[in-house]
Scaffold this active site. Structure first.
Site, PDB file in Angstrom:
ATOM      1  N   GLY A  37      -1.845   2.041 -10.700  1.00 14.70           N
ATOM      2  CA  GLY A  37      -1.016   3.223 -10.857  1.00 14.70           C
ATOM      3  C   GLY A  37      -0.430   3.777  -9.580  1.00 14.70           C
ATOM      4  O   GLY A  37      -0.037   4.939  -9.530  1.00 14.70           O
ATOM      5  N   GLY A  38      -0.373   2.978  -8.481  1.00 18.51           N
ATOM      6  CA  GLY A  38       0.194   3.490  -7.245  1.00 18.51           C
ATOM      7  C   GLY A  38      -0.570   4.691  -6.737  1.00 18.51           C
ATOM      8  O   GLY A  38      -1.802   4.732  -6.768  1.00 18.51           O
ATOM      9  N   GLU A  73       3.392  -5.711   0.036  1.00 18.45           N
ATOM     10  CA  GLU A  73       2.463  -4.654   0.437  1.00 18.45           C
ATOM     11  C   GLU A  73       2.882  -3.923   1.701  1.00 18.45           C
ATOM     12  O   GLU A  73       2.417  -2.809   1.978  1.00 18.45           O
ATOM     13  CB  GLU A  73       1.070  -5.257   0.638  1.00 18.45           C
ATOM     14  CG  GLU A  73      -0.049  -4.273   0.470  1.00 18.45           C
ATOM     15  CD  GLU A  73      -0.115  -3.744  -0.949  1.00 18.45           C
ATOM     16  OE1 GLU A  73       0.120  -2.536  -1.131  1.00 18.45           O
ATOM     17  OE2 GLU A  73      -0.398  -4.517  -1.872  1.00 18.45           O
ATOM     18  N   THR A 113      -4.062  -6.203  -5.926  1.00 17.83           N
ATOM     19  CA  THR A 113      -2.669  -5.899  -6.207  1.00 17.83           C
ATOM     20  C   THR A 113      -1.698  -6.824  -5.486  1.00 17.83           C
ATOM     21  O   THR A 113      -2.044  -7.455  -4.478  1.00 17.83           O
ATOM     22  CB  THR A 113      -2.366  -4.437  -5.794  1.00 17.83           C
ATOM     23  OG1 THR A 113      -1.045  -4.080  -6.179  1.00 17.83           O
ATOM     24  CG2 THR A 113      -2.519  -4.258  -4.291  1.00 17.83           C
ATOM     25  N   LEU A 114      -0.478  -6.866  -6.022  1.00 18.40           N
ATOM     26  CA  LEU A 114       0.681  -7.418  -5.321  1.00 18.40           C
ATOM     27  C   LEU A 114       1.604  -6.297  -4.845  1.00 18.40           C
ATOM     28  O   LEU A 114       2.662  -6.555  -4.291  1.00 18.40           O
ATOM     29  CB  LEU A 114       1.458  -8.354  -6.245  1.00 18.40           C
ATOM     30  CG  LEU A 114       0.793  -9.700  -6.575  1.00 18.40           C
ATOM     31  CD1 LEU A 114       1.522 -10.399  -7.705  1.00 18.40           C
ATOM     32  CD2 LEU A 114       0.734 -10.588  -5.347  1.00 18.40           C
ATOM     33  N   THR A 118      -0.772  -2.889  -9.899  1.00 17.93           N
ATOM     34  CA  THR A 118      -2.093  -3.219  -9.394  1.00 17.93           C
ATOM     35  C   THR A 118      -2.904  -3.534 -10.640  1.00 17.93           C
ATOM     36  O   THR A 118      -2.449  -3.295 -11.755  1.00 17.93           O
ATOM     37  CB  THR A 118      -2.648  -1.999  -8.635  1.00 17.93           C
ATOM     38  OG1 THR A 118      -1.759  -1.706  -7.568  1.00 17.93           O
ATOM     39  CG2 THR A 118      -4.036  -2.203  -8.118  1.00 17.93           C
TER      40      THR A 118
END
Length: 580
Positions: free
Chosen positions: A469-470, A416, A395-396, A377
């Site tokens: 960072g998820g 996503e 983000t992708l 992201t």
């Protein structure tokens, strides 16, 4: 010191002896960038300069955010995008706040069990690796709505820098090469992507010029025709064609029906600071507020950065907040999210009452009855001369998304759909174990951790912050705020500081190398915590922040600082904070 017993203060005082003094740990952090009229902080230096140029030309922070969003799609293809989606938190100079949700949506042909085999088990890679993993992109619609409603400059002006960077190309520097390192093998598997991002099948080298002709064409179409050129024109046709040819389910109707949502941000307070952040379909703002509300009842500043007691309290607050995140939250058009409860001080008091002062909590014991995001992201923070502030995270999902480009478009596509709950109890790409509230449904957005956040104090902007960072986006953003407010770090130190993370399940504290001293680790282990080191720096995010009025609280209170200070994470090898 609400509900903080004296006998525990004695214990805590002893635990703080294990701290390595903050001043020594972060002496090597560079000074934050300074600016009097504006500040732009992004993960790619060329995009930062694009934003500053817009501010200098009279644009406001939203104008700059739009131009940066398009520019990052060119110069930061690992996460910058036209083929993904995200969120924008806005605070206008009069204090008005709003939130734009341009998150990806599930295609109309989606089904709850689309990633499960005949036995009801997840099919490996189905939600991450091919066109079936692609959600309907929202970035272009989001940028255009932001510009039309809150910007001041013509669309053509804001897209011109991105078009130039795509058509003329830009020279790859070390940070750019590093961002491709983990994606080259994946990109090589897709002919359309390989033509753009590799040369004769080999990774691009330092000093090479990356030209993206097809992407320039797509950007030019948007410049001329706006969002309709993307969602109702040739670009959507190219993406649908590629999806159909490769086992995907995207249809033209998915693009034509896409709508941005403007929502009320999540709001809370922490030690006198007002926080505005992302509401569902992001969990970020709610979880940050829930954690901060819990920690507000403890003297964190007294206990000290990195002490066993501070870490223990942070972990327990994270544990309780993430169980709420992973089981109760979802797209607000489909789920009744308990926003009021999760952001209330009374609920935080209930959680504090359940925290054992001497032993680690057990995540399995918090699992509700019946219960069965990416390093790639990117976040950017902007503020202008009038005090308008914008925080954007988009983000992708995975690095370079699915690693595939729709032929002729130049656009990398997201994966996503993996952020949905494939099956309750089964972890996603980031180890998040989620519930039925986040199940797949047509037109639904998957739950996100993205947390673009703006903090104010006494009615004035104080801090703009966020990170990739998820699932760790939430704790990265949280810890940057705490490091400034509780621990007195300057902005760059606060962003560079080693991080810890806990997300309910798996029941394990993860930390960056050197985040905690051996003494602190020994004390935590003795209380029953399982602590492990995660040396992969890329998963710990690349925070981008702005502080107003000084580089730290001490300077702000003294009133002798520059107007704006910006900092890009030292983990971000290509980024830059640029003020003027």
């Amino acid at each position: 010191m609400q509900q903080f017993e004296l006998r525990r203060l004695s214990l805590a005082a002893g635990l703080t002896l294990s701290i390595v003094l903050t001043q020594n740990v972060f002496a090597a952090s560079p000074a934050p960038a300074e600016g009097q009229n504006g500040m732009v902080v992004t993960a790619q230096h060329l995009a930062s300069q694009v934003g500053v140029d817009v501010l200098k030309s009279g644009g406001n922070a939203v104008d700059a955010a739009v131009a940066v969003g398009y520019a990052l799609a060119v110069v930061y293809p690992t996460a910058g995008n036209l083929g993904g989606g995200g969120f924008m938190t806005i605070r206008l100079k009069d204090g008005t706040t709003t939130f734009l949700d341009f998150r990806e949506r599930a295609p109309l042909a989606s089904t709850k069990t689309m990633y499960l085999d005949a036995n009801g088990n997840p099919v490996p890679g189905a939600s991450t690796e091919g066109y079936l993993a692609v959600g309907v992109p929202g970035s272009v619609a989001g940028m255009e709505m932001a510009r039309e409603k809150y910007g001041t400059k013509p669309r053509e002006d804001l897209l011109a820098p991105a078009i130039r960077l795509a058509s003329e190309g830009f020279v790859l520097e070390p940070g750019d090469i590093a961002s491709f390192a983990d994606g080259n093998d994946m990109l090589a598997q897709d002919p359309a992507a390989a033509k753009i991002f590799l040369k004769d099948g080999k990774p691009l080298e330092l000093g090479a010029t990356l030209v993206q002709t097809d992407l320039a064409k797509s950007l030019t179409a948007i410049s001329r025709g706006g969002a309709d050129a993307f969602y109702k024109g040739e670009t959507a046709d190219l993406i649908v064609k590629a999806s159909t040819a490769n086992g995907g389910i995207l249809a033209k109707e998915d693009f034509e029906q896409y709508k941005v949502r403007e929502l009320e941000p999540v709001k809370c307070s922490y030690r006198g600071y007002d926080i505005v952040s992302s509401p569902p379909p992001s969990s970020g703002g709610l979880v940050i507020c829930e954690i901060l509300n819990v920690l507000e009842g403890y003297p964190i500043s007294y206990l000290g950065y990195g002490s066993a007691e501070t870490v223990r309290l942070m972990v327990e607050a994270m544990r309780h907040a993430f169980v709420d995140r992973n089981t109760a939250l979802g797209d607000p058009d489909f789920v009744d999210n308990p926003v009021g409860k999760l952001t209330s001080k009374a609920y935080a008091e209930e959680i504090r009452a359940r925290i054992d002062p001497y032993r680690a909590g057990v995540s399995e014991e918090l699992k509700p009855a019946g219960f069965g995001e990416s390093t790639e992201t990117t976040h950017y923070s902007i503020i202008d001369k009038d005090g308008n502030a914008v925080a954007v995270t988009y983000t992708l999902n995975g690095s370079f998304g699915i690693g595939k480009v729709a032929e002729g478009s130049g656009i990398l596509l997201n994966n996503e759909m993996d952020d949905f709950t494939m099956k309750p109890g089964v972890p996603n790409l980031y180890g998040l174990v989620q519930g039925e509230a986040n199940a797949i449904e047509p037109r639904k957005s998957p739950l996100s951790s993205m947390s673009p956040t703006i903090v104010s104090k006494d009615g004035q902007p104080f801090m703009v912050i966020g990170s990739p960072g998820g699932s760790r986006i939430i704790t990265i953003t949280l810890e940057a705020i705490m490091n400034v407010v509780d621990h007195g770090m300057d902005l760059q130190e606060a962003i560079d500081a080693p991080r810890i993370h806990h997300q309910w399940l798996p029941d394990r504290v993860v930390m960056e190398p050197h985040a905690l001293s051996p003494d602190t680790l020994r004390l935590l282990t003795g209380m029953g915590y399982k602590v492990g080191i995660d040396p992969d720096w890329s998963i710990w995010g690349e925070a981008a922040g702005i502080l107003v009025g000084g580089k730290n609280l001490k300077q702000i209170e003294a009133g002798d600082g520059a107007r704006y200070y910006g900092a890009i994470d030292s983990r971000a090898t290509a980024g830059a904070a640029i003020g003027y």
